[in-house]
Design a protein around this motif. Structure first.
Motif, PDB file in Angstrom:
ATOM      1  N   LYS A  32       0.079  12.494  -0.651  1.00 42.58           N
ATOM      2  CA  LYS A  32       0.269  11.047  -0.796  1.00 42.58           C
ATOM      3  C   LYS A  32      -0.208  10.312   0.453  1.00 42.58           C
ATOM      4  N   PHE A  33       0.104  10.890   1.626  1.00 45.89           N
ATOM      5  CA  PHE A  33      -0.337  10.272   2.881  1.00 45.89           C
ATOM      6  C   PHE A  33      -1.858  10.306   2.979  1.00 45.89           C
ATOM      7  N   ILE A  34      -2.455  11.427   2.612  1.00 45.47           N
ATOM      8  CA  ILE A  34      -3.916  11.554   2.663  1.00 45.47           C
ATOM      9  C   ILE A  34      -4.576  10.513   1.761  1.00 45.47           C
ATOM     10  N   ASN A  46      -9.132  15.232   7.819  1.00 46.64           N
ATOM     11  CA  ASN A  46      -8.356  14.993   6.595  1.00 46.64           C
ATOM     12  C   ASN A  46      -7.152  14.085   6.871  1.00 46.64           C
ATOM     13  N   TYR A  47      -7.390  13.122   7.758  1.00 42.35           N
ATOM     14  CA  TYR A  47      -6.415  12.071   8.078  1.00 42.35           C
ATOM     15  C   TYR A  47      -5.130  12.591   8.725  1.00 42.35           C
ATOM     16  N   ASP A  48      -5.175  13.775   9.310  1.00 47.04           N
ATOM     17  CA  ASP A  48      -3.972  14.309   9.959  1.00 47.04           C
ATOM     18  C   ASP A  48      -3.853  13.730  11.371  1.00 47.04           C
ATOM     19  N   VAL A  49      -3.550  12.455  11.435  1.00 48.73           N
ATOM     20  CA  VAL A  49      -3.426  11.772  12.721  1.00 48.73           C
ATOM     21  C   VAL A  49      -2.077  12.058  13.382  1.00 48.73           C
ATOM     22  N   PHE A  50      -1.165  12.655  12.629  1.00 50.41           N
ATOM     23  CA  PHE A  50       0.142  12.997  13.197  1.00 50.41           C
ATOM     24  C   PHE A  50       0.042  14.189  14.141  1.00 50.41           C
ATOM     25  N   ASN A  51      -0.816  15.137  13.805  1.00 50.50           N
ATOM     26  CA  ASN A  51      -0.876  16.401  14.547  1.00 50.50           C
ATOM     27  C   ASN A  51      -2.147  16.582  15.366  1.00 50.50           C
ATOM     28  N   ASN A  52      -3.012  15.565  15.360  1.00 44.91           N
ATOM     29  CA  ASN A  52      -4.265  15.660  16.102  1.00 44.91           C
ATOM     30  C   ASN A  52      -4.482  14.394  16.925  1.00 44.91           C
ATOM     31  N   ASN A  53      -4.926  14.575  18.145  1.00 47.60           N
ATOM     32  CA  ASN A  53      -5.303  13.444  18.989  1.00 47.60           C
ATOM     33  C   ASN A  53      -6.794  13.188  18.783  1.00 47.60           C
ATOM     34  N   ILE A  54      -7.100  12.387  17.789  1.00 49.90           N
ATOM     35  CA  ILE A  54      -8.493  12.183  17.374  1.00 49.90           C
ATOM     36  C   ILE A  54      -9.094  11.038  18.181  1.00 49.90           C
ATOM     37  N   LYS A  55     -10.192  11.310  18.849  1.00 48.71           N
ATOM     38  CA  LYS A  55     -10.825  10.287  19.678  1.00 48.71           C
ATOM     39  C   LYS A  55     -12.316  10.563  19.835  1.00 48.71           C
ATOM     40  N   VAL A  56     -13.020   9.569  20.322  1.00 47.71           N
ATOM     41  CA  VAL A  56     -14.434   9.710  20.676  1.00 47.71           C
ATOM     42  C   VAL A  56     -14.483   9.912  22.183  1.00 47.71           C
ATOM     43  N   SER A  57     -15.111  10.975  22.626  1.00 43.81           N
ATOM     44  CA  SER A  57     -15.125  11.311  24.054  1.00 43.81           C
ATOM     45  C   SER A  57     -15.949  10.310  24.852  1.00 43.81           C
ATOM     46  N   ASP A  94       0.833  -1.206   0.000  1.00 45.00           N
ATOM     47  CA  ASP A  94       0.000   0.000   0.000  1.00 45.00           C
ATOM     48  C   ASP A  94       0.868   1.256   0.000  1.00 45.00           C
ATOM     49  N   LEU A  95       1.931   1.232   0.794  1.00 43.82           N
ATOM     50  CA  LEU A  95       2.864   2.364   0.806  1.00 43.82           C
ATOM     51  C   LEU A  95       3.430   2.589  -0.601  1.00 43.82           C
ATOM     52  N   ASP A  96       3.830   1.504  -1.253  1.00 43.01           N
ATOM     53  CA  ASP A  96       4.381   1.611  -2.607  1.00 43.01           C
ATOM     54  C   ASP A  96       3.344   2.123  -3.593  1.00 43.01           C
ATOM     55  N   LYS A  97       2.125   1.676  -3.427  1.00 45.41           N
ATOM     56  CA  LYS A  97       1.030   2.062  -4.333  1.00 45.41           C
ATOM     57  C   LYS A  97       0.853   3.575  -4.372  1.00 45.41           C
ATOM     58  N   PHE A  98       1.054   4.225  -3.225  1.00 48.95           N
ATOM     59  CA  PHE A  98       0.862   5.672  -3.152  1.00 48.95           C
ATOM     60  C   PHE A  98       2.185   6.429  -3.059  1.00 48.95           C
ATOM     61  N   ASP A  99       3.269   5.723  -3.333  1.00 49.02           N
ATOM     62  CA  ASP A  99       4.599   6.346  -3.385  1.00 49.02           C
ATOM     63  C   ASP A  99       4.905   7.091  -2.081  1.00 49.02           C
ATOM     64  N   TYR A 100       4.522   6.456  -0.980  1.00 52.11           N
ATOM     65  CA  TYR A 100       4.783   7.025   0.347  1.00 52.11           C
ATOM     66  C   TYR A 100       5.752   6.082   1.043  1.00 52.11           C
ATOM     67  N   GLU A 107      10.455   5.942   5.166  1.00 52.14           N
ATOM     68  CA  GLU A 107      11.136   7.115   5.723  1.00 52.14           C
ATOM     69  C   GLU A 107      10.155   8.283   5.878  1.00 52.14           C
ATOM     70  N   ASP A 108       9.232   8.437   4.918  1.00 56.44           N
ATOM     71  CA  ASP A 108       8.178   9.452   5.054  1.00 56.44           C
ATOM     72  C   ASP A 108       7.362   9.200   6.313  1.00 56.44           C
ATOM     73  N   LEU A 109       7.087   7.924   6.552  1.00 57.55           N
ATOM     74  CA  LEU A 109       6.312   7.553   7.732  1.00 57.55           C
ATOM     75  C   LEU A 109       7.099   7.836   9.009  1.00 57.55           C
ATOM     76  N   ARG A 110       8.372   7.522   8.995  1.00 58.07           N
ATOM     77  CA  ARG A 110       9.207   7.749  10.183  1.00 58.07           C
ATOM     78  C   ARG A 110       9.312   9.237  10.525  1.00 58.07           C
ATOM     79  N   THR A 111       9.319  10.083   9.505  1.00 59.84           N
ATOM     80  CA  THR A 111       9.392  11.529   9.738  1.00 59.84           C
ATOM     81  C   THR A 111       8.006  12.157   9.834  1.00 59.84           C
ATOM     82  N   LYS A 112       6.977  11.291   9.783  1.00 58.33           N
ATOM     83  CA  LYS A 112       5.569  11.730   9.896  1.00 58.33           C
ATOM     84  C   LYS A 112       5.247  12.824   8.879  1.00 58.33           C
ATOM     85  N   LYS A 113       5.600  12.567   7.650  1.00 65.65           N
ATOM     86  CA  LYS A 113       5.343  13.525   6.579  1.00 65.65           C
ATOM     87  C   LYS A 113       3.857  13.496   6.220  1.00 65.65           C
ATOM     88  N   TYR A 114       3.216  14.628   6.442  1.00 66.98           N
ATOM     89  CA  TYR A 114       1.784  14.758   6.124  1.00 66.98           C
ATOM     90  C   TYR A 114       1.649  15.493   4.803  1.00 66.98           C
TER      91      TYR A 114
END
Length: 280
Positions: free
Chosen positions: A198-200, A250-261, A179-185, A188-195
Motif C-alpha cells: 500500500k505504501f509503495i 522501490n520507494y523504501d525511504v524508511f530504510n534507505n538514505n537515498i541521495k544524489v552524491s 491520498d492516504l485514504d485512497k490507498f488505505d494507508y 498510524e501506518d505512517l507513524r510506525t513506518k510500515k513499508y
C-alpha cells in the motif's frame, strides 16, 4: 571581512549551491545572497527543537528585519546586502514574503487534507525561490515564471517523497489525507513506518505527480530562455536523478538514505552548463 552569504551557501553543499556555482561572479554573488536568505528563513523553523511559539516569534522578527533591510536599515548585514541584490536585478519582493508565509505554515499546519492544500505550501516554500532566481538568471519570455512555479512544485514534491520518514518523526505529514485514504494507508501506518504494498502504491502515485510537474515545467520553458536557465535546469536534473533513485529503491525511504552524491551533483551541473553554453 567575511562574506556571510557566500559562507552559508558553501557550507550547505546543497543541490542549489552546485547548480549556481558556475554562474558568472555577479550573478553568483546574487544567488549566494538569495540562498542565504532562504536558508536562514528555513532554519528558523527546522534547525532547533524550540517550541513553535518561539519559532513563530523569530519568524515575525525576521520579517521585520527583512522589511528594514529593504530600506538598508536592518541589523543583519545579509538583509541589507539582499536589498542591493533585489534592486540591482529588479526582483519582486512578494516571493520573499510568501516564503516566510510558507515557513509559518509549517508551524500552523502539521498535515494536509487535499493536494490543492499541499500545492499552496509547495508554491510558498519552493516556487517562490524560483521566482526570485529567474530574475537573476535573466529571461525574455514570461513563460519562464510558469517554469519557475512548476519546477518549484516538482522539487518540493520530490523532497516530500524522500523525507516522509523524517517528517513523521517531527510530527509533520505532507502526504495529503485524501491520498492516504485512497490507498488505505493510515496515519498510524505512517507513524510506525510500515513499508508494504500500500505504501509503495501510494509513493508511486506521488512520484507520478512530481513527474507531472517536471514535465509541466519543461513545457513551460521557451527554447530561447534555456541557456540562461542552466542553473535551474541543473537543479531539475539533480532532483530527477533523486526521484529515479527513490523509484529504483522501490520507494523504501524508511530504510534507505537515498541521495544524489556530491560527485553526481557536480557532474550534472557541469554537464548542464556545457550543454546550454556550448551546444545551444
Amino acid at each position: 571581512m567575511k562574506d556571510e552569504a557566500k559562507e552559508i551557501a558553501q557550507n550547505s553543499k546543497s543541490s542549489f549551491y552546485y547548480a549556481f556555482s558556475l554562474l558568472e561572479p555577479e550573478k553568483r554573488e546574487a544567488m549566494n545572497a538569495v540562498y542565504a536568505f532562504c536558508r536562514t528563513t528555513d532554519d528558523i523553523v527546522d534547525e532547533t527543537s524550540e517550541p513553535d511559539e518561539i519559532k513563530y516569534e523569530k519568524l515575525r522578527k525576521w520579517r521585520i528585519e527583512f522589511e528594514k533591510g529593504l530600506r538598508g536599515r536592518s541589523d543583519y548585514p545579509l538583509l541589507n546586502k539582499l536589498n542591493q541584490i533585489i534592486t540591482r536585478f529588479n526582483i519582486p519582493i512578494e516571493p520573499f514574503f510568501e516564503l516566510i508565509e510558507g515557513m509559518e505554515m509549517d508551524l500552523q499546519k502539521k498535515s494536509y487534507l487535499s493536494f490543492d492544500d499541499l500545492v499552496q505550501y509547495c508554491y510558498r516554500v519552493a516556487s517562490t525561490v524560483g521566482l526570485m532566481c529567474i530574475e537573476i538568471f535573466g529571461y525574455k519570455n514570461s513563460s519562464a515564471k510558469d517554469y519557475a512555479v512548476n519546477l518549484g512544485i516538482a522539487l518540493q514534491l520530490t523532497n516530500i517523497i524522500r523525507d516522509v520518514g523524517k517528517d513523521i518523526e517531527n510530527d509533520r505529514i505532507y502526504l495529503p489525507k485524501y491520498d492516504l485514504d485512497k490507498f488505505d494507508y493510515s496515519i498510524e501506518d505512517l507513524r510506525t513506518k510500515k513499508y508494504n504494498d500500500k505504501f509503495i502504491q501510494l509513493m508511486d502515485f506521488e512520484s507520478k505527480r512530481a513527474e507531472f510537474y517536471f514535465d509541466k515545467a519543461d513545457n513551460s520553458l521557451d527554447f530561447e530562455d534555456k541557456p540562461k536557465m542552466f542553473p535551474a535546469r541543473a537543479m531539475q536534473h539533480i532532483y530527477e536523478r533523486l526521484l529515479k533513485k527513490i523509484r529504483k529503491a522501490n520507494y523504501d525511504v524508511f530504510n534507505n538514505n537515498i541521495k544524489v552524491s556530491s560527485t553526481e551533483k557536480i557532474a550534472l551541473s557541469l554537464g548542464t552548463w556545457i550543454k546550454y553554453n556550448l551546444v545551444y
